[in-house]
Design a protein around this motif. Structure first.
Motif, PDB file in Angstrom:
ATOM      1  N   PRO A  27      11.153 -11.579 -26.026  1.00 51.45           N
ATOM      2  CA  PRO A  27      11.513 -12.444 -24.902  1.00 51.45           C
ATOM      3  C   PRO A  27      10.434 -13.494 -24.662  1.00 51.45           C
ATOM      4  O   PRO A  27       9.234 -13.206 -24.734  1.00 51.45           O
ATOM      5  N   SER A  28      10.875 -14.699 -24.386  1.00 47.15           N
ATOM      6  CA  SER A  28       9.932 -15.810 -24.231  1.00 47.15           C
ATOM      7  C   SER A  28       8.952 -15.583 -23.090  1.00 47.15           C
ATOM      8  O   SER A  28       7.813 -16.024 -23.159  1.00 47.15           O
ATOM      9  N   ASP A  29       9.354 -14.871 -22.028  1.00 43.84           N
ATOM     10  CA  ASP A  29       8.435 -14.650 -20.913  1.00 43.84           C
ATOM     11  C   ASP A  29       7.252 -13.778 -21.326  1.00 43.84           C
ATOM     12  O   ASP A  29       6.146 -13.943 -20.825  1.00 43.84           O
ATOM     13  N   ILE A  30       7.464 -12.865 -22.260  1.00 36.19           N
ATOM     14  CA  ILE A  30       6.362 -12.041 -22.758  1.00 36.19           C
ATOM     15  C   ILE A  30       5.403 -12.897 -23.579  1.00 36.19           C
ATOM     16  O   ILE A  30       4.186 -12.830 -23.405  1.00 36.19           O
ATOM     17  N   LEU A  31       5.938 -13.724 -24.461  1.00 37.73           N
ATOM     18  CA  LEU A  31       5.085 -14.593 -25.285  1.00 37.73           C
ATOM     19  C   LEU A  31       4.312 -15.589 -24.433  1.00 37.73           C
ATOM     20  O   LEU A  31       3.158 -15.894 -24.723  1.00 37.73           O
ATOM     21  N   ASN A  68      -3.155  -8.771 -24.499  1.00 41.37           N
ATOM     22  CA  ASN A  68      -4.022  -8.471 -23.362  1.00 41.37           C
ATOM     23  C   ASN A  68      -4.786  -7.180 -23.655  1.00 41.37           C
ATOM     24  O   ASN A  68      -4.268  -6.267 -24.285  1.00 41.37           O
ATOM     25  N   ASN A  69      -6.014  -7.101 -23.210  1.00 39.38           N
ATOM     26  CA  ASN A  69      -6.865  -5.913 -23.386  1.00 39.38           C
ATOM     27  C   ASN A  69      -7.113  -5.576 -24.851  1.00 39.38           C
ATOM     28  O   ASN A  69      -7.251  -4.411 -25.215  1.00 39.38           O
ATOM     29  N   CYS A  70      -7.148  -6.577 -25.703  1.00 43.92           N
ATOM     30  CA  CYS A  70      -7.372  -6.365 -27.128  1.00 43.92           C
ATOM     31  C   CYS A  70      -8.216  -7.521 -27.646  1.00 43.92           C
ATOM     32  O   CYS A  70      -8.050  -8.656 -27.222  1.00 43.92           O
ATOM     33  N   THR A  71      -9.121  -7.237 -28.545  1.00 48.52           N
ATOM     34  CA  THR A  71      -9.984  -8.291 -29.074  1.00 48.52           C
ATOM     35  C   THR A  71      -9.426  -8.928 -30.344  1.00 48.52           C
ATOM     36  O   THR A  71      -9.999  -9.869 -30.847  1.00 48.52           O
ATOM     37  N   HIS A  72      -8.329  -8.388 -30.854  1.00 49.91           N
ATOM     38  CA  HIS A  72      -7.764  -8.939 -32.082  1.00 49.91           C
ATOM     39  C   HIS A  72      -6.818 -10.094 -31.797  1.00 49.91           C
ATOM     40  O   HIS A  72      -6.112 -10.095 -30.804  1.00 49.91           O
ATOM     41  N   TRP A  73      -6.803 -11.048 -32.703  1.00 47.66           N
ATOM     42  CA  TRP A  73      -5.845 -12.135 -32.673  1.00 47.66           C
ATOM     43  C   TRP A  73      -4.880 -11.877 -33.801  1.00 47.66           C
ATOM     44  O   TRP A  73      -5.201 -11.224 -34.783  1.00 47.66           O
ATOM     45  N   LEU A  74      -3.699 -12.420 -33.655  1.00 44.19           N
ATOM     46  CA  LEU A  74      -2.682 -12.238 -34.674  1.00 44.19           C
ATOM     47  C   LEU A  74      -1.908 -13.545 -34.823  1.00 44.19           C
ATOM     48  O   LEU A  74      -1.788 -14.307 -33.863  1.00 44.19           O
ATOM     49  N   CYS A  82       6.172  -7.902 -34.166  1.00 47.71           N
ATOM     50  CA  CYS A  82       5.694  -6.591 -33.714  1.00 47.71           C
ATOM     51  C   CYS A  82       6.089  -6.295 -32.290  1.00 47.71           C
ATOM     52  O   CYS A  82       6.531  -5.187 -31.970  1.00 47.71           O
ATOM     53  N   ILE A  83       5.965  -7.264 -31.407  1.00 48.28           N
ATOM     54  CA  ILE A  83       6.322  -7.050 -30.013  1.00 48.28           C
ATOM     55  C   ILE A  83       7.818  -6.783 -29.891  1.00 48.28           C
ATOM     56  O   ILE A  83       8.242  -5.912 -29.155  1.00 48.28           O
TER      57      ILE A  83
END
Length: 88
Positions: A27-31, A68-74, A82-83
């Motif tokens: 969903p676009s709101d999550i992104l 959020n709460n993660c240091t990794h970028w993707l 994945c989401i």
């Protein structure tokens, strides 16, 4: 599976069991709530140099998202896939 075969009737039975196939997307709101940037903007000497999902090396212009709460970028597309799987 023994209940399903590749006959027309078997495929109809499978479709009735599984229901409508729906495209996976996030969903676009999550992104929209995720941090966005490019690798060039975020990279440091200690940064990961590749996406932990697809294992491709980043280029400076790659569009990235950060959970959020993660240091990794993707990669944007990798994280979107994945989401969408996790949200289902």
């Amino acid at each position: 599976d023994d209940e399903f075969d590749d006959s027309y009737e078997g495929l109809l039975n499978l479709a009735a069991t599984l229901g409508d196939a729906k495209p996976k997307s996030t969903p676009s709101d999550i992104l929209e709530r995720l941090e966005k940037g490019t690798f060039q903007q975020w990279k440091t000497h200690e940064s990961d140099k590749r996406c932990p999902i697809c294992l491709d090396d980043y280029t400076d212009s790659d569009k990235l998202l950060k959970l959020n709460n993660c240091t990794h970028w993707l990669h944007h597309d990798c994280l979107q896939v994945c989401i969408s799987i996790l949200v289902r």
